[in-house]
Motif scaffolding. Structure first.
Motif, PDB file in Angstrom:
ATOM      1  N   ALA A 101      14.172  26.457  87.976  1.00  0.00           N
ATOM      2  CA  ALA A 101      12.779  26.291  86.489  1.00  0.00           C
ATOM      3  C   ALA A 101      13.954  25.735  85.939  1.00  0.00           C
ATOM      4  N   ARG A 102      14.954  25.281  86.573  1.00  0.00           N
ATOM      5  CA  ARG A 102      15.923  24.327  85.598  1.00  0.00           C
ATOM      6  C   ARG A 102      15.836  22.896  85.673  1.00  0.00           C
ATOM      7  N   ASN A 103      15.045  22.574  86.699  1.00  0.00           N
ATOM      8  CA  ASN A 103      14.758  21.627  86.951  1.00  0.00           C
ATOM      9  C   ASN A 103      14.000  20.803  86.092  1.00  0.00           C
ATOM     10  N   ARG A 104      14.273  19.815  85.251  1.00  0.00           N
ATOM     11  CA  ARG A 104      13.523  19.769  83.971  1.00  0.00           C
ATOM     12  C   ARG A 104      12.434  18.045  84.137  1.00  0.00           C
ATOM     13  N   VAL A 105      11.202  17.206  83.779  1.00  0.00           N
ATOM     14  CA  VAL A 105      11.604  16.085  83.976  1.00  0.00           C
ATOM     15  C   VAL A 105      10.706  16.099  82.500  1.00  0.00           C
ATOM     16  N   LEU A 106      11.828  15.131  81.425  1.00  0.00           N
ATOM     17  CA  LEU A 106      11.245  15.040  80.278  1.00  0.00           C
ATOM     18  C   LEU A 106      10.502  13.251  80.369  1.00  0.00           C
ATOM     19  N   VAL A 107       9.451  12.957  79.560  1.00  0.00           N
ATOM     20  CA  VAL A 107       9.219  11.988  79.612  1.00  0.00           C
ATOM     21  C   VAL A 107       8.933  11.054  78.012  1.00  0.00           C
ATOM     22  N   ALA A 108       9.082  10.149  77.718  1.00  0.00           N
ATOM     23  CA  ALA A 108       9.526   8.642  76.794  1.00  0.00           C
ATOM     24  C   ALA A 108       8.046   9.234  76.479  1.00  0.00           C
ATOM     25  N   LEU A 109       7.732   8.850  75.274  1.00  0.00           N
ATOM     26  CA  LEU A 109       5.935   8.365  75.369  1.00  0.00           C
ATOM     27  C   LEU A 109       6.040   7.392  73.680  1.00  0.00           C
ATOM     28  N   GLU A 110       5.579   6.134  74.194  1.00  0.00           N
ATOM     29  CA  GLU A 110       4.587   5.450  73.288  1.00  0.00           C
ATOM     30  C   GLU A 110       3.470   5.477  73.062  1.00  0.00           C
ATOM     31  N   ARG A 111       2.878   5.922  71.825  1.00  0.00           N
ATOM     32  CA  ARG A 111       1.441   6.683  71.650  1.00  0.00           C
ATOM     33  C   ARG A 111       1.152   7.763  73.100  1.00  0.00           C
ATOM     34  N   ASN A 112      -0.209   7.286  73.304  1.00  0.00           N
ATOM     35  CA  ASN A 112      -0.140   8.672  75.080  1.00  0.00           C
ATOM     36  C   ASN A 112       0.377   7.399  76.502  1.00  0.00           C
ATOM     37  N   ARG A 113       1.224   6.925  76.236  1.00  0.00           N
ATOM     38  CA  ARG A 113       1.971   5.788  77.228  1.00  0.00           C
ATOM     39  C   ARG A 113       3.412   6.742  77.982  1.00  0.00           C
ATOM     40  N   VAL A 114       3.521   6.671  78.746  1.00  0.00           N
ATOM     41  CA  VAL A 114       4.581   7.081  79.388  1.00  0.00           C
ATOM     42  C   VAL A 114       5.736   6.054  79.785  1.00  0.00           C
ATOM     43  N   VAL A 115       6.689   5.582  79.338  1.00  0.00           N
ATOM     44  CA  VAL A 115       7.296   4.466  79.019  1.00  0.00           C
ATOM     45  C   VAL A 115       9.164   4.554  80.080  1.00  0.00           C
ATOM     46  N   GLY A 116       9.434   6.045  80.327  1.00  0.00           N
ATOM     47  CA  GLY A 116      10.302   6.398  80.308  1.00  0.00           C
ATOM     48  C   GLY A 116      10.848   8.202  80.747  1.00  0.00           C
ATOM     49  N   PHE A 117      11.729   8.356  81.724  1.00  0.00           N
ATOM     50  CA  PHE A 117      11.857   9.377  81.999  1.00  0.00           C
ATOM     51  C   PHE A 117      13.162  10.030  81.929  1.00  0.00           C
ATOM     52  N   ALA A 118      13.828  11.308  81.775  1.00  0.00           N
ATOM     53  CA  ALA A 118      14.630  11.861  81.975  1.00  0.00           C
ATOM     54  C   ALA A 118      14.329  12.836  82.907  1.00  0.00           C
ATOM     55  N   LEU A 119      15.719  13.072  84.474  1.00  0.00           N
ATOM     56  CA  LEU A 119      15.321  14.698  84.751  1.00  0.00           C
ATOM     57  C   LEU A 119      17.237  15.591  83.499  1.00  0.00           C
ATOM     58  N   THR A 120      16.546  16.532  84.467  1.00  0.00           N
ATOM     59  CA  THR A 120      17.975  17.287  84.088  1.00  0.00           C
ATOM     60  C   THR A 120      17.611  18.807  85.150  1.00  0.00           C
ATOM     61  N   SER A 121      18.656  19.304  85.436  1.00  0.00           N
ATOM     62  CA  SER A 121      19.077  20.358  86.224  1.00  0.00           C
ATOM     63  C   SER A 121      20.715  20.845  86.658  1.00  0.00           C
ATOM     64  N   PRO A 122      20.651  21.987  86.987  1.00  0.00           N
ATOM     65  CA  PRO A 122      22.067  22.316  87.653  1.00  0.00           C
ATOM     66  C   PRO A 122      22.760  21.462  88.009  1.00  0.00           C
ATOM     67  N   ALA A 123      23.835  21.314  87.579  1.00  0.00           N
ATOM     68  CA  ALA A 123      24.729  20.156  88.374  1.00  0.00           C
ATOM     69  C   ALA A 123      24.628  21.064  90.057  1.00  0.00           C
ATOM     70  N   VAL A 124      25.477  20.246  90.563  1.00  0.00           N
ATOM     71  CA  VAL A 124      25.295  19.897  92.265  1.00  0.00           C
ATOM     72  C   VAL A 124      26.621  19.959  93.292  1.00  0.00           C
ATOM     73  N   ASP A 125      27.484  19.132  91.757  1.00  0.00           N
ATOM     74  CA  ASP A 125      28.600  18.643  92.536  1.00  0.00           C
ATOM     75  C   ASP A 125      29.196  19.829  92.986  1.00  0.00           C
ATOM     76  N   PRO A 126      29.390  19.802  94.347  1.00  0.00           N
ATOM     77  CA  PRO A 126      31.198  21.075  94.558  1.00  0.00           C
ATOM     78  C   PRO A 126      32.034  22.187  93.646  1.00  0.00           C
ATOM     79  N   ASP A 127      32.155  21.086  93.183  1.00  0.00           N
ATOM     80  CA  ASP A 127      33.309  21.135  91.987  1.00  0.00           C
ATOM     81  C   ASP A 127      33.132  21.386  90.269  1.00  0.00           C
ATOM     82  N   CYS A 128      31.568  21.895  90.175  1.00  0.00           N
ATOM     83  CA  CYS A 128      30.744  22.442  88.838  1.00  0.00           C
ATOM     84  C   CYS A 128      29.839  23.391  88.977  1.00  0.00           C
ATOM     85  N   ASP A 129      30.321  24.119  88.171  1.00  0.00           N
ATOM     86  CA  ASP A 129      29.768  25.374  87.643  1.00  0.00           C
ATOM     87  C   ASP A 129      28.810  24.580  87.562  1.00  0.00           C
ATOM     88  N   PRO A 130      27.456  25.666  88.785  1.00  0.00           N
ATOM     89  CA  PRO A 130      25.824  25.717  88.653  1.00  0.00           C
ATOM     90  C   PRO A 130      25.173  26.731  87.563  1.00  0.00           C
TER      91      PRO A 130
END
Length: 185
Positions: A67-96
């Motif tokens: 549920a915490r996997n997120r996709v964000l889009v940057a818009l110019e008017r209604n056109r997608v010009v970029g995106f970013a992804l966020t989620s729990p960290a998966v590295d073994p030394d990270c706390d998810p």
């Protein structure tokens, strides 16, 4: 059609991606990757079929693995010009639970230096904070001075972790990456 004259920021925004954005996100990715991986990946390993990439995005947007996997889009008017992804960290030394990951910030190559990256980064950090992460990590290619400088200026710092990614599964195409982190929330 009326044109607003509310200044340069009136028509730009960032929002959570919808399934309908899959094709637009795929288009940005297919256009951006040759640039991002120039000199790292042979051209034939880069996706060129927007429809195939869009199908993967549609799946991910419709049924996120977490549920915490997120996709964000940057818009110019209604056109997608970029995106970013966020989620729990998966590295073994990270706390998810405490550590979130910014796994990608990608801009359409023709849309750089217009503030979209900064808006996306801010929205990604806000999203990670809303998901109750207290620290964010992200991996950047060691050679990518532009991205590293952008993140450093925004308050991210190296956390000494580094890795070598095998890009094609054969060990012949690798890229060195360094991890940056920032406190959030």
């Amino acid at each position: 059609m009326s044109h607003s004259h509310g200044g340069p920021t009136a028509d730009v925004s960032v929002r959570v991606a919808w399934a309908d954005d899959a094709e637009s996100i795929a288009g940005v990715q297919v256009r951006a990757w040759p640039d991002l991986y120039a000199g790292l990946l042979p051209a034939d390993l880069l996706p060129t079929d927007v429809e195939a990439v869009a199908a993967q995005w549609r799946e991910a947007l419709a049924r996120p693995a977490d549920a915490r996997n997120r996709v964000l889009v940057a818009l110019e008017r209604n056109r997608v010009v970029g995106f970013a992804l966020t989620s729990p960290a998966v590295d073994p030394d990270c706390d998810p639970v405490a550590d979130g990951e910014l796994s990608e910030v990608t801009l359409d190559p023709g849309e750089r230096a217009k503030g979209h990256g900064s808006r996306l980064l801010q929205a990604a950090v806000d999203t990670l904070a809303a998901d109750r992460f207290t620290r964010a990590v992200t991996w950047v290619n060691a050679e990518d001075d532009a991205l590293r400088g952008f993140l450093t200026d925004a308050g991210w710092a190296p956390d000494t972790a580094h890795r070598e990614l095998d890009l094609d599964g054969t060990g012949s195409t690798t890229v060195k990456q360094v991890r940056l982190h920032t406190a959030i929330g």
